[in-house]
Design an enzyme around this catalytic site. Structure first.
Site, PDB file in Angstrom:
ATOM      1  CD  GLU A 204      11.061  -5.919  -7.987  1.00  0.00           C
ATOM      2  OE1 GLU A 204       9.796  -5.376  -7.915  1.00  0.00           O
ATOM      3  OE2 GLU A 204      11.901  -5.026  -7.122  1.00  0.00           O
ATOM      4  N   GLY A 277      10.228  -4.133  -2.258  1.00  0.00           N
ATOM      5  CA  GLY A 277      11.389  -4.091  -2.732  1.00  0.00           C
ATOM      6  C   GLY A 277      12.306  -3.303  -2.619  1.00  0.00           C
ATOM      7  CG  ASP A 278      11.039  -0.380  -6.102  1.00  0.00           C
ATOM      8  OD1 ASP A 278       9.875  -0.247  -4.697  1.00  0.00           O
ATOM      9  OD2 ASP A 278      10.311  -0.125  -6.766  1.00  0.00           O
ATOM     10  CG  PHE A 400       1.816  15.747   6.911  1.00  0.00           C
ATOM     11  CD1 PHE A 400       0.456  14.565   7.358  1.00  0.00           C
ATOM     12  CD2 PHE A 400       2.845  15.344   5.808  1.00  0.00           C
ATOM     13  CE1 PHE A 400       1.163  13.097   6.685  1.00  0.00           C
ATOM     14  CE2 PHE A 400       2.878  13.704   5.579  1.00  0.00           C
ATOM     15  CZ  PHE A 400       2.135  12.694   5.754  1.00  0.00           C
TER      16      PHE A 400
HETATM   17  O1  AHR Z   1      -1.799  14.515   4.868  1.00  0.00           O
HETATM   18  C1  AHR Z   1      -0.943  13.884   3.935  1.00  0.00           C
HETATM   19  C2  AHR Z   1      -1.473  13.024   2.754  1.00  0.00           C
HETATM   20  O2  AHR Z   1      -1.989  14.607   2.009  1.00  0.00           O
HETATM   21  C3  AHR Z   1      -3.406  12.730   2.940  1.00  0.00           C
HETATM   22  O3  AHR Z   1      -3.460  10.817   3.567  1.00  0.00           O
HETATM   23  C4  AHR Z   1      -3.528  13.179   1.225  1.00  0.00           C
HETATM   24  O4  AHR Z   1      -4.620  12.613   0.977  1.00  0.00           O
HETATM   25  C5  AHR Z   1      -3.033  14.153   1.000  1.00  0.00           C
HETATM   26  O5  AHR Z   1      -1.888  13.149  -0.177  1.00  0.00           O
HETATM   27  O1  AHR Z   2       6.430  -6.057  -7.467  1.00  0.00           O
HETATM   28  C1  AHR Z   2       5.807  -5.199  -7.148  1.00  0.00           C
HETATM   29  C2  AHR Z   2       6.949  -3.891  -6.985  1.00  0.00           C
HETATM   30  O2  AHR Z   2       7.578  -3.194  -8.368  1.00  0.00           O
HETATM   31  C3  AHR Z   2       7.952  -3.701  -5.856  1.00  0.00           C
HETATM   32  O3  AHR Z   2       8.071  -4.261  -3.915  1.00  0.00           O
HETATM   33  C4  AHR Z   2       8.731  -3.179  -6.585  1.00  0.00           C
HETATM   34  O4  AHR Z   2      10.220  -3.392  -5.896  1.00  0.00           O
HETATM   35  C5  AHR Z   2       8.507  -2.749  -7.560  1.00  0.00           C
HETATM   36  O5  AHR Z   2       8.006  -1.546  -7.932  1.00  0.00           O
END
Ligand code: AHR
Ligand code: AHR
Ligand code: AHR
Length: 479
Positions: A204, A277-278, A400
């Protein structure tokens, strides 16, 4: 014996055991995971072929024939009911209605175990699973271990492709409130040697590769197709080990003191897969199996688990099906939706659309409706389609929508431009799955091209007419 029989013998039993590919106890015959199909919303559970065996993927293939399926539940084999389901919103919203994360396609990660087909959990950005009300998972400064088997070639630099212990309220409640396996190239907090990907511990507000943030050069960049990663923690100490899940033994990447500010730990005992986690959900990766234990597993116990994983013989298998494509050939893609079959996949500038094309069309239009088959820029087991009239430009998805764009050589472009054909969903021709988003297919909607899912929040994800709109007859190009 299965991995959890080995942990039991070592005095550190599994308190959660998740796998869509195999039973993790030699006597386990129950459900491994549940899939839901789009055609009628029916659900079914996939079980091992025999006690302790590989998943019965044929049950899934039959149930999901001529439609699409999502993995709705990854069951806990430990008997504690710690199942994983669609992750709810938290500090961050997921892309689905009400802020939920996406569910994984049931067919994004095919593999074989000892020659028998099974499917892993392919996590695209936006995909996540969670359980906030668990039984037996470590809390506070509690002691635990965990391992996961992952696809070492599927990762990115976003936060956070994790499996392990996290917050029960889906929010960042502070340092030391998590203890999870991370895999990828996120270098915001810690890094290992080289440019990654690395196994790290998400504790975290930090992905750690050693005793503190920053570079810990004992944590190697990984190049294995199948990766075993382990994390274990107890008061004042943690360790991280890893290796090739298809051969050899584990190496210790770190064993020692906890980072400053992370002792004591404040584990909360929720379980996450594919997210932070968030509910940070920008990361990608593939999960095949993993467990969490009660107690700090010995290195010897983990070594036996690694031997068991190697003996399961994970191997790659085809990502495509249906009519074969020939690299170097020029093709056209004809719509199969009734009323639209005079239309072909074309482009107008960067926009991909469908237009009525025939042998008497202009040379310009014929070229706009013709595509050169290339080996997949992001994965050579699939394909990329290069524009015949604009060499060096390929069909890729962006937010998409399908677009034609020049390759900038980035990992993102290459992956967005990689597609895996399969037998057509409506029984005709081919359906063209996005490699990085296996819930999504080439689809025309209002005569515009999208990478669409069979149901979802976007208009072009409408289930109505999906199978027809997403099935294409492929033949020799107009030009
Ligand atoms: O098409 C989905 C995502 O949209 C692509 O992986 C990324 O390049 C863009 O942000
Ligand atoms: O610790 C990395 C990330 O930091 C955790 O997975 C997330 O909860 C937070 O943004
Ligand atoms: O692309 C033409 C049509 O537009 C599709 O068949 C339909 O799904 C949408 O309304």
């Amino acid at each position: 014996a299965g991995p959890c029989d080995i942990y039991s013998s070592g005095g550190t039993p599994c308190v959660a055991a998740h796998s869509t590919t195999r039973a993790l106890y030699s006597s386990y015959t129950g459900a491994l995971y549940q899939v839901q199909r789009a055609s009628d919303s029916a659900k079914t559970s996939i079980s091992p072929l025999s006690a302790g065996g590989v998943a019965n993927a044929a049950t899934q293939d039959t149930f999901c024939a001529n439609t699409t399926c999502l993995i709705t539940i990854i069951y806990d084999q430990s008997g504690r009911g710690n199942h994983l389901t669609q992750a709810p919103p938290g500090g961050f919203n997921g892309p689905e209605a009400n802020g939920y994360d996406n569910l994984a396609s049931a067919i994004g990660a095919p593999v074989t175990l000892n020659g028998q087909k099974a499917y892993g959990v392919f996590v695209s950005p936006g995909t996540g699973y969670r359980n906030d009300v668990t039984n037996g998972i470590a809390t506070g400064d509690g002691t635990e271990g965990m391992y996961a088997v992952l696809d070492g070639s599927h990762y990115n630099d976003a936060c956070c492709f994790d499996y392990g212990n996290a917050e029960t309220n889906n929010k960042d409640t502070g340092d030391a409130h998590m203890e999870a396996i991370y895999y990828g190239t996120c270098g915001v907090w810690g890094t290992g040697s080289g440019s990654g990907p690395w196994v790290m511990a998400d504790l975290e507000n930090g992905l750690f590769s050693g005793s503190g943030a920053g570079l810990n050069s004992a944590d190697p960049s990984i190049s294995y197709r199948f990766v075993t990663a382990t994390i274990k923690g107890k008061p004042s100490q943690w360790a991280m080990r890893g290796g090739n899940a298809a051969s050899g033994s584990l190496s210790t990447y770190y064993s020692g003191a906890r980072p400053s500010g992370y002792s004591p730990m404040h584990e909360e005992g929720a379980i996450i897969l594919g997210i932070g986690g968030d509910n940070s959900n920008g990361a990608q990766g593939t999960f095949y199996e993993g467990v969490m234990t009660s107690g700090y597993p010995s290195d010897a116990t983990e070594n036996s688990v690694q031997a068991n994983i190697v003996a399961a013989k994970y191997a790659t298998t085809s990502l495509t099906s249906g009519p074969a494509l020939t690299v170097g050939s020029s093709i056209k893609l004809q719509a199969t939706t009734p009323g639209y079959t005079t239309r072909y996949l074309t482009h107008t500038g960067s926009t991909v659309n469908t237009q009525v094309v025939s042998s008497s069309s202009s040379t310009t239009l014929k070229q706009q409706a013709s595509w050169k088959v290339r080996a997949g820029l992001g994965n050579s087991a699939c394909f990329s389609l290069e524009s015949v009239d604009t060499a060096g430009s390929y069909i890729r998805h962006y937010e998409f929508a399908l677009q034609v764009g020049a390759s900038d050589g980035s990992k993102q472009f290459k992956e967005d431009a990689t597609f895996c054909p399969q037998a057509g969903l409506n029984g005709q021709g081919s359906s063209i799955r996005a490699w990085g988003y296996p819930t999504r297919y080439f689809r025309h909607y209002s005569n515009v091209g999208y990478a669409a899912s069979n149901g979802g929040v976007k208009t072009f994800d409408a289930t109505s007419s999906f199978n027809d709109d997403a099935s294409w007859l492929i033949s020799t190009g107009f030009a």
